[in-house]
Design an enzyme around this catalytic site. Sequence first.
Site, PDB file in Angstrom:
ATOM      1  N   ASP A  98       0.866  -1.181   0.000  1.00 13.68           N
ATOM      2  CA  ASP A  98       0.000   0.000   0.000  1.00 13.68           C
ATOM      3  C   ASP A  98       0.900   1.227   0.000  1.00 13.68           C
ATOM      4  O   ASP A  98       1.996   1.195   0.564  1.00 13.68           O
ATOM      5  CB  ASP A  98      -0.900   0.020   1.236  1.00 13.68           C
ATOM      6  N   ASP A 151      -6.764  -1.430  -4.746  1.00 17.51           N
ATOM      7  CA  ASP A 151      -7.865  -1.155  -3.814  1.00 17.51           C
ATOM      8  C   ASP A 151      -8.827  -0.129  -4.407  1.00 17.51           C
ATOM      9  O   ASP A 151     -10.048  -0.250  -4.256  1.00 17.51           O
ATOM     10  CB  ASP A 151      -7.327  -0.632  -2.479  1.00 17.51           C
TER      11      ASP A 151
END
Length: 167
Positions: free
Chosen positions: A125, A143
């Site tokens: 991330d 995402d």
Amino acid sequence: MPTRSLPTFLTLLLLASIDWVSKLVVLLKSCQLSPHSSAFLYSYVWGHFSFLIIPSFNEGAAFGLFAQYKIPLLIFRVCVILGLALFLRIKYKSLHRRTRIALTLILAGALGNVGDILLHGKVVDFLFLSYYSWRFPSFNLADAFISIGTLLLIGHLYFNKESKKCF
């Protein structure tokens, strides 16, 4: 593969590739940081809103949930990908265009994150948003693809007057 579904398949591969390349760039850039520099690679502040690129890792599902169940979580993710891909392949002609787009986004995001798990053992991330003291959990392009695809699908289901046209 029927030629009608080829653009969808190519879009799926393109989006997953964009996600993988973005993560690779962030990881390579973060390796170039000196130990004395700040942890973020990029920052943009506009009033009380801030956007940062900060590499981080997530070993679980959304928000780090179920991190202790790595293998069952991976199996579940792969089953969801295979199920969605099979559904998209079988129902392709009868699916509404918006549904195909939504499922393609969801699949591309899922592939991007599963690719991370297979390669790194965790998801990379790097996008971080905050507004005043509110901080959104870090995320990545995969995402975002999953979230946008889900919102498109929900919106289409909700606003489509003829629900038969969705599926």
